[in-house]
Each structure stands twice: as structure tokens, then as C-alpha cells.
Design an enzyme around this catalytic site. Sequence first.
Site, PDB file in Angstrom:
ATOM      1  N   HIS A  62      -2.141  -0.462   0.893  1.00  0.00           N
ATOM      2  CA  HIS A  62      -3.360  -0.448   0.094  1.00  0.00           C
ATOM      3  C   HIS A  62      -4.552  -0.947   0.899  1.00  0.00           C
ATOM      4  O   HIS A  62      -4.444  -1.214   2.099  1.00  0.00           O
ATOM      5  CB  HIS A  62      -3.185  -1.233  -1.207  1.00  0.00           C
ATOM      6  CG  HIS A  62      -2.826  -2.675  -1.021  1.00  0.00           C
ATOM      7  ND1 HIS A  62      -3.674  -3.575  -0.426  1.00  0.00           N
ATOM      8  CD2 HIS A  62      -1.706  -3.363  -1.353  1.00  0.00           C
ATOM      9  CE1 HIS A  62      -3.100  -4.752  -0.410  1.00  0.00           C
ATOM     10  NE2 HIS A  62      -1.898  -4.660  -0.954  1.00  0.00           N
ATOM     11  N   HIS A 104      -4.496  -3.754   3.464  1.00  0.00           N
ATOM     12  CA  HIS A 104      -3.893  -3.582   4.790  1.00  0.00           C
ATOM     13  C   HIS A 104      -4.902  -3.129   5.829  1.00  0.00           C
ATOM     14  O   HIS A 104      -4.620  -3.136   7.020  1.00  0.00           O
ATOM     15  CB  HIS A 104      -2.748  -2.575   4.721  1.00  0.00           C
ATOM     16  CG  HIS A 104      -1.590  -3.060   3.917  1.00  0.00           C
ATOM     17  ND1 HIS A 104      -1.400  -2.690   2.600  1.00  0.00           N
ATOM     18  CD2 HIS A 104      -0.588  -3.917   4.209  1.00  0.00           C
ATOM     19  CE1 HIS A 104      -0.310  -3.287   2.133  1.00  0.00           C
ATOM     20  NE2 HIS A 104       0.188  -4.045   3.085  1.00  0.00           N
ATOM     21  N   LYS A 121       6.690  -0.965   0.948  1.00  0.00           N
ATOM     22  CA  LYS A 121       5.609  -1.446   0.093  1.00  0.00           C
ATOM     23  C   LYS A 121       4.355  -0.610   0.310  1.00  0.00           C
ATOM     24  O   LYS A 121       4.181  -0.009   1.360  1.00  0.00           O
ATOM     25  CB  LYS A 121       5.332  -2.923   0.386  1.00  0.00           C
ATOM     26  CG  LYS A 121       6.462  -3.822  -0.096  1.00  0.00           C
ATOM     27  CD  LYS A 121       6.188  -5.277   0.170  1.00  0.00           C
ATOM     28  CE  LYS A 121       7.401  -6.128  -0.240  1.00  0.00           C
ATOM     29  NZ  LYS A 121       7.289  -7.502   0.270  1.00  0.00           N
TER      30      LYS A 121
END
Length: 582
Positions: free
Chosen positions: A131, A134, A128
Site C-alpha cells: 500500500h 510502502h 501482505k
Amino acid sequence: MSLTTPIAQALCAALELGPGQAGEIERLLSTPPNLALGDFAFPCFQLARQLRSAPPKIAAELAAKIPTGGLISRATAAGPYVNFFLNRTAATRQVIGAVRTAADRYGASDDGAGRTMVVEFSSPNIAKPFHFGHLRSTNIGANLARLFEFAGWQVVRRNYLGDWGTQFGFVIYAWRRWGDEAALAARAIDYLVELYVRAYRESEQDPSIRDQARELFRRLEQGDAEIVPLWQKFRELSLAGFVRTYTRLAIGFDNFDGEAAASRNMDAVIRRFVTAGVAVESEGALVVPVADVIGRDIAPLMLRKSDGASTYAARDCAEAIERYSRYRFDGNIYVVSRQEDYFAQLFVALSKLGKAEGWPVDWPALCQNVSFGFVRGMSTRKGEAVWLEDVLDEARDRARRVREEKSAANPRSFPVLPTAELDAIGEGVGQAALLYFDVSSRRLSDVSFDWDTVLQFEGNTGPYLQYAHARMCGIFRRAGEQGLAAGDAPAAAVADEEWALVLCIREFPSAVQRACVGREPHEISRYLGSLASAFNGFYNNHMVLDPADPGTSAGRLALVGASRTVLANGLRLLGIRPLEVM
RNA sequence: GCGCCUGUAGCUCAACGGAUAGAGCACCGACCUUCUAAGUCGGGGGUUGCAGGUUCGAUUCCUGCCAGGCGCGCCA
């Protein structure tokens, strides 16, 4: 000795209390709302009942009994408070001396000496996107790790990678169907994310893709010779990408073992749960009931699904057990958002196993979930997600541009810099803006992502702190040119702005302590904001350097030096580089 | 239904149970022939979601509502 100790002692004597109670009195001391009222205050409300007297009357009587001299220059009653004014010159000498002695350890402690703290944070999911959201776990975890180190703990930084699970089946499915070596070589992690997203989207139309992904993951778990190398390759590529980002953020880890590694001990751990009688069959699944311990309606922890597949919970149990046997930690923090119920289940389940097996230490009780707020405006579905790398790049470019504009407008204050230095400043300022934005609100508040707010360089921002630091460094450079050097104390009367700065410097160790106890890095950012503000107030009202008055210059340089030490120590705790030139 | 978190200035956020609830952004105005103006100073801006309770004192603690966010046996 602390500045407040003599105050507490004097109060103890005036109240005819034993010296053993000085500590308690000292904790009651507070700070008046402004300097004109006093430097420290003792509220008399709590004494009113014992002494059967009105607080203002007690305050007046106490104030009259406080001997002056030494550090205390004056004690006056103001309503229900006894306000203390300190001998500024003596107190300033003491505070500056403490900073000089401790230097880059000022604010540090040995509270955690001999103890080990494991901090698990960041833990990105390999399939995943990484972005802006995070950044939260990553930055909070890195800050906590540095804080505990500063407090004397042995710290282990764990990045528990999401490198296992059905999502890998999707990636592998997509790779076998659409995979392109050239694209993978060129864009690595971004390309893997695209593959995952494509497979996942198509599975919504065609459920058979989901089944195939599950089957591929099953083959991976069984060590299939065709699948395992793919997984290894994808994992390595992703990890390399993450590490590049971590490097830009000056964050390192001691260990990247993720769920895949944890799954190696998983079956044995599940057997232990069964053998101990802690796990039971329920609706075809294997679960550990926890509602009996937690005392409310809460789902059990599921170790195995009804289709026989293991769960992340089983891997987390195995990982925790492995982790304790490896580190014998005294604290184990999971920086993970919004999973409070899950961690409650996890810790209770482990505790139950411990009781059943008779563990000598109930270490699950030492585990803690440190949660944090949500980043709004970062929905992958709505296409809002912003890559952290892109934000870092934009921050760097904007910072660089701002600096160039300043050179053009005011070359005297902002001399034109060589390209390499300009680049370094851009990177440092951009990174500071980002990291400071992230800690500028409390851990649990939700934060909104907004380009202009994140990339702001004025007001209460990372660059504001760096700017104050660069100014301090500039003063020392200029002092060297003028042949002036720092003394060890102010030469003349200490002005209000100097005194406010001294009092602020003194607060740093307790800010560090609050940050540790509350697992709240925001305490540090808030503190540094007030420190920089106090410094700027001083800076704008007093010239530090005056070749005609080396005595005053020496005293003020000492104050600037102490401020610089504290600001740099605090910035380093936040992972922000203290710049010498901006 | 079971839980967790959050409601404070137009916006983003602060405030060990204590004195007049503070910063920044935005807006208006002032300050570079003295150490970096990414700075400083001043101005307007508030029923701290609502109602009770505990306390000498509540933005803070407790209860109940209201609003928003998030999580809850086969995603991780």
C-alpha cells in the site's frame, strides 16, 4: 575555485592568519537573510574573546582591511557581521562555467570512489498488501541509492523480500481450502492478499488454522514436494506485480533475494554463534545477549524459539554475513522504519560473533539502520489502506485531466497534444506528484496520507518543479526559432533576480552532500523548491529572449541553461522525469 | 518498566548554534496583445508544547516535565 575562497583568503590576510586556516574561515561564512545586506557574511562573535574586542568593532576594522577588486566588490560592516558583495558579472561567469563544464555531473563528486554501499530497501512482504505506506522505504531507499551513486560510490540495491515465514503457511492453507485458479490468474497479488487475510481472520476464531499454517510452513522448510511449487508460484506472481509498480516508479534492483534465500545458510550461521560461545540457551530458546554491550535493559537477539523454529533474526544474521562476503561493502544501509532496537541488537550480535571468530574487519560497525516516519491514515485494520497502484492511476488521470482543461482554456500556452504525449505527461506528472510528496518532509517525520494533498499540482510540488523545467525548455525551443543562442556570461549588469538564481545554482553541490551525509533525500527536494522559486522569480521579471538585443538574450540564455541543468540533475536524483513539455 | 521518534501559522511542512522564525495549502486582492498563469506579487495570520540550564546568541545543544506516535524473548 569556489566563490567563497577569495573571501576566506582576504579575511585570513586581514586577520593575519596563516593560509592554512582559510578553510576554517570559509566554513564560518554564512548567508545574510537578504540580498540587500550582502552575498556572504562573516560573523565576528567567535573572535571577540581572542581579540578582546566587541564584535561590531571587529567587524568594522575587518571590513576596512578587505581589499576590493577581483571577485569581491565591496565589504561592509553591519553590526557584528562583515558582509561581502561580489562582483556579480565575474561570479556569474564562474558559476555558469562550472555548470557547463560538469553538465549532468554538476553536483556529483568522487567522495565514494572505490567504495561500495549496499542499500536494502522496499522489501515488501509477499503475503501482505503493497500500500501507499510502502512507498516510504521504497522511495527513500531509491533516493539514497541514486545519491550515493552521484557521490561516486558503487551502489548495490537489495530488495530483501519477505518471502518466508509462517505467513506463507496461512496463504498455502487458504489456497488449499478456497483457492481458485481463475481468480489467481486474473488478479494475482490482490487475490493472494485476500486469501491471506481470510485465513488470518478465521484463525482468530479457530486457532487450529494457525497450527495447520505452522505445519504447512514446516513442510515448506523441509522441501515438501507438494508445497514448494506452490510457494514458488506465489512468489513469482507477487514479484511480477511488484516489478510492475517499481517500473512505473523508475526504480530497479540488483537483487531480490529475500528471507527464503537467507534461510539456506541459516543453520550453519546459528552453529557458528553456538560454537563461538556467543549464543546461549535461555528459557528454552537460543539467544545472543546484547544488554552488556548496549548498556541498558534490552532483550537479547533471539536466533531460535523454544519450539525449535528459527527466527527472522537468524535469517538476517545469515543474510548479513553472506552479504559482506559477497560485496565486501564499506557501508550497508537498511531502510526500515521503527526497528531501532532490533537493528541495534542485530549489529551487536554480529559484532560479538566477529570478535569471537577474529574477523579482520568489524563490518557490522559499517551497517546502519535508516529509519523513517510513519504514514498515518493507512491502517489495514481500519480499512484505510490505499494501494499504491491506485494512487498512481488516480494521479495520472488527474494530471491528464488538468492538462486537457488547460488546453481548452488557454490553447495558446497549452496547445492540444496528441494522445500518446498527453498520456506520457499524465504519467510523468502524476508520478512526480507522488514521489515529491514523499520526500517533501524529513525522513523521520510522520506523514499523513490525504488524497488532495498527495495529488496537489500547485505550490511546492513535483509538478511545480517539472513546470519550471518545461518553461526553461520552452525558452530554448523559442530561442532556436528566433535564431538566438546562449553565450557564456551575462552581457549587462546582473539584476537581483538573476543574481539570486546564480547563488542558488551554486548551492546545489552542498545540498547533495548534506543529503548524503544525513541520509536525507529531503535536502534535495527542499533545494529544488528554492531553485524553481528563484527561477520563477527571474522569469516573471525579465524577458530572456529579445531579437533586438542578442547580447542580453545570450547572457540570459546561459543562465537559463545552467538552471535547467541543475534542475534536471536534481529531479533525476529524486527519480522524477524532467519533462520538456507540459 | 526499558528505549526510539515527534511537538513551530487554521492545515501540511522548513529553518549549517546566528541578523526581522520562513514556504506551500486554504482565505482576501492584483497580474496573461511579450519566452507555458501547474506561474508571479501583495495581505492577514506565531508566547517555536512547558520550565530550567549551557552560550555573546537557542526553534536548534543539555536536564526535567506535558502531549502524541512507535518498538521492546518466542509476529516478521
